[in-house]
Design a protein around this motif. Structure first.
Motif, PDB file in Angstrom:
ATOM      1  N   ALA A 336      -3.745  -3.201   7.840  1.00 51.21           N
ATOM      2  CA  ALA A 336      -2.931  -1.981   7.923  1.00 51.21           C
ATOM      3  C   ALA A 336      -3.572  -0.846   7.131  1.00 51.21           C
ATOM      4  N   ALA A 337      -4.171  -1.182   5.979  1.00 56.48           N
ATOM      5  CA  ALA A 337      -4.833  -0.154   5.165  1.00 56.48           C
ATOM      6  C   ALA A 337      -6.041   0.422   5.905  1.00 56.48           C
ATOM      7  N   LYS A 338      -6.827  -0.436   6.552  1.00 59.72           N
ATOM      8  CA  LYS A 338      -8.005   0.024   7.310  1.00 59.72           C
ATOM      9  C   LYS A 338      -7.584   0.906   8.481  1.00 59.72           C
ATOM     10  N   GLU A 339      -6.454   0.567   9.094  1.00 58.89           N
ATOM     11  CA  GLU A 339      -5.969   1.329  10.246  1.00 58.89           C
ATOM     12  C   GLU A 339      -5.210   2.581   9.829  1.00 58.89           C
ATOM     13  N   GLY A 340      -5.003   2.736   8.512  1.00 61.63           N
ATOM     14  CA  GLY A 340      -4.321   3.928   8.006  1.00 61.63           C
ATOM     15  C   GLY A 340      -2.821   3.923   8.201  1.00 61.63           C
ATOM     16  N   THR A 341      -2.246   2.739   8.405  1.00 63.74           N
ATOM     17  CA  THR A 341      -0.793   2.678   8.626  1.00 63.74           C
ATOM     18  C   THR A 341      -0.008   2.376   7.348  1.00 63.74           C
ATOM     19  N   VAL A 342      -0.730   2.119   6.243  1.00 64.53           N
ATOM     20  CA  VAL A 342      -0.046   1.995   4.941  1.00 64.53           C
ATOM     21  C   VAL A 342      -0.767   2.845   3.915  1.00 64.53           C
ATOM     22  N   SER A 343      -0.004   3.343   2.955  1.00 60.35           N
ATOM     23  CA  SER A 343      -0.533   4.186   1.890  1.00 60.35           C
ATOM     24  C   SER A 343      -0.819   3.329   0.667  1.00 60.35           C
ATOM     25  N   GLU A 350       6.777   2.188   5.497  1.00 56.37           N
ATOM     26  CA  GLU A 350       5.586   1.479   5.968  1.00 56.37           C
ATOM     27  C   GLU A 350       5.755  -0.035   5.824  1.00 56.37           C
ATOM     28  N   ALA A 351       6.400  -0.442   4.744  1.00 58.63           N
ATOM     29  CA  ALA A 351       6.600  -1.881   4.489  1.00 58.63           C
ATOM     30  C   ALA A 351       7.465  -2.522   5.566  1.00 58.63           C
ATOM     31  N   GLN A 352       8.383  -1.738   6.146  1.00 57.50           N
ATOM     32  CA  GLN A 352       9.237  -2.291   7.201  1.00 57.50           C
ATOM     33  C   GLN A 352       8.443  -2.649   8.457  1.00 57.50           C
ATOM     34  N   ASP A 353       7.255  -2.040   8.584  1.00 57.80           N
ATOM     35  CA  ASP A 353       6.414  -2.290   9.758  1.00 57.80           C
ATOM     36  C   ASP A 353       5.345  -3.337   9.479  1.00 57.80           C
ATOM     37  N   LEU A 354       5.494  -4.085   8.380  1.00 54.40           N
ATOM     38  CA  LEU A 354       4.602  -5.209   8.074  1.00 54.40           C
ATOM     39  C   LEU A 354       5.402  -6.493   8.300  1.00 54.40           C
TER      40      LEU A 354
END
Length: 509
Positions: A336-343, A350-354
């Motif tokens: 998710a970090a590589k894809e830029g979907t989490v800060s 963002e955590a809800q989408d993990l």
């Protein structure tokens, strides 16, 4: 003549009379009990002493699970008091609008003055409903956005402490550090001011111990609630618990002065709970009283720190005990970090989408719920039928979250095992909503923990940061002996010792 005979009774006879009387009373209770057929330990039929002694052992959650395996969905644990493991019964006992009020056990968690009862301890459903409506917006999902900066502050500080611990190569009590974190977070959210436990990991005022002691008192005195009115005035007003009360009063006084100071006009910061309640109090002192303000702030501290710390410890312990799941979670966060979907730090949204992170949190709540006694309720005047038995009015019935979460009909034949993937499977099978109805870690119905969302906020934000930045190693003794806990309503981990390593750093052995 009768008086003369009484005066001539021997001392030995006088000693024998009380226990004999108690035995006769207990036997009569048994004979007159319409639910003699409900199974359970033999002594539990006659006295609440069996329940008291079993809780004293410190592992009633395990005892309770064993009782249901042996006896089935309904078990007697004291005269006219029953432990239940039945999905349909959960809706009956805890459903919204049902007339099952909290049992007298909860009286020992509040002052004898019912006007000072917290949302947790209040037995009166009408008063509880009025009070809950006063505060519900402060704990709503929409309010969480305003609390994220507070959580970020404490998360950053805990990570800093863990880096120091890693450099020192020390073995530490991880549960203690997670409690320091949870305590400082709830201090920030409540007062916009940390308690300072994360500075050195020290509890100089003995606050943790004082809260534990008050919980021990309430747990045991609640079994014989009539004693509470006698013992409560004798409780110490100083020490750690007094520190929390006095700290709360100081914070309120300082905030009142700050709000009235014209130099602070126009200054804005993240909205803490105390300021919101204080402004409501000043707008309408009759609706939002000073007692409301003090009680709610104290409740945040007393309950909000322990429950969150226990669950965070459950998450981290199980991830370390089952390293495959730690790696699966790390892979999800890294991707998710590589894809830029989490800060960095991860936001709550963002955590809800993990999905695997959320599955890990749910599984940790299931495997080691913060509370470990049945949540007892009093059967209403109409009586009720549970597991094929008609339970008369005035009886006490309740479900222990630890028992519910081992129910194989809901959680599968491997309900005893740590397996976060089960929650992803439930969603795929369309069973998510069904299973959630028997997930009781935060209670159920109108008495669901009001701080649930704040606790989930802390977990959802801290766990990704720890997993992406650190490796951990369980202490050898813990690996050999397994995790030990002590159940005094809260099931607190006692030996969660381990080492911290900066990610990529070589571990021992």
């Amino acid at each position: 003549m009768i008086l003369e005979r009484l005066l001539n009774i021997s001392p030995t006879t006088l000693l024998i009379i009380p226990p004999v009387g108690i035995l006769i009373y207990g036997f009569l209770q048994y004979l007159l009990d319409p639910l003699r057929s409900v199974p359970g330990p033999f002594l539990a039929r006659f006295s609440r002493l069996w329940y008291f002694l079993e809780i004293y052992k410190g592992s009633f959650e395990e005892t309770n699970i064993g009782l249901h395996r042996r006896y089935g969905p309904i078990v007697r644990i004291a005269p006219h008091e029953y432990s239940i493991d039945d999905v349909n019964a959960a809706r009956t006992i805890y459903g919204h609008g049902n007339a099952f009020v909290k049992a007298p056990w909860y009286q020992a968690w509040m002052p004898p003055d019912v006007n000072k009862a917290s949302l947790f301890s209040d037995l009166n459903p009408h008063r509880h409903g009025l009070q809950r409506r006063k505060f519900s917006s402060l704990y709503s999902m929409s309010a969480l956005i305003g609390y994220e900066p507070f959580v970020n502050n404490c998360t950053s500080l805990l990570c800093h402490r863990f880096n120091e611990i890693a450099q020192a190569g020390k073995t530490v009590n991880l549960q203690h550090w997670l409690q320091c974190y949870a305590f400082d977070v709830i201090g920030e959210i409540t007062f916009a001011n940390r308690f300072g436990f994360l500075d050195m990991g020290e509890d100089k005022e003995g606050v943790f111990g004082a809260i534990d002691e008050r919980g021990i008192y309430s747990t045991f005195v609640g079994i014989f609630p009539w004693i509470h009115a006698i013992l409560y005035p004798l409780l110490p007003k100083t020490g750690g618990h007094g520190y929390v009360f006095n700290y709360t009063l100081r914070q309120i006084e300082e905030r009142q002065k700050s709000l009235k100071d014209p130099r602070n006009a126009g200054r804005e910061g993240p909205p803490d709970i105390m300021t919101k309640i204080l402004l409501a109090h000043e707008a309408d002192p009759n609706k939002m009283t000073k007692i409301d303000l003090i009680t709610m702030c104290q409740s945040n501290i007393g309950a909000g720190s322990d429950t969150t710390a226990i669950t965070l410890s459950s998450i981290l312990y199980h991830l370390l005990k089952y390293p495959r799941t730690y790696q699966v979670l790390r892979n999800e966060i890294d991707t998710a970090a590589k894809e830029g979907t989490v800060s960095d730090p991860v936001t709550f949204k963002e955590a809800q989408d993990l999905p695997y992170l959320q599955a890990v949190i749910k599984e940790a709540l299931r495997m080691h719920s913060a509370t470990g006694l049945p949540m007892q309720r009093v059967v209403p005047p109409t009586g009720t039928t549970i597991a094929g038995h008609f339970i008369p009015a005035g009886s006490s019935v309740g479900i222990n979250a630890w028992v519910a979460h081992r129910n194989t009909s809901i959680y599968g034949p491997d309900a005893e095992q740590w397996r976060p993937e089960r929650w992803l499977e439930f969603e795929q099978q369309g069973r998510g909503a069904e299973v959630e109805k028997y997930a009781l870690a935060f209670g159920m119905g109108s008495r669901t923990c009001i701080g649930k969302n704040i606790s989930l906020l802390e977990m959802s934000k801290l766990v990704p940061q720890l997993v992406r930045k650190f490796d951990f190693q369980l202490d050898e003794e813990l690996e050999k002996e397994g995790l030990k806990s002590c159940n005094r309503w809260f099931v607190k981990q006692m030996n969660f010792e381990g080492k911290v390593f900066a990610r990529g750093e070589e571990k021992d052995g």
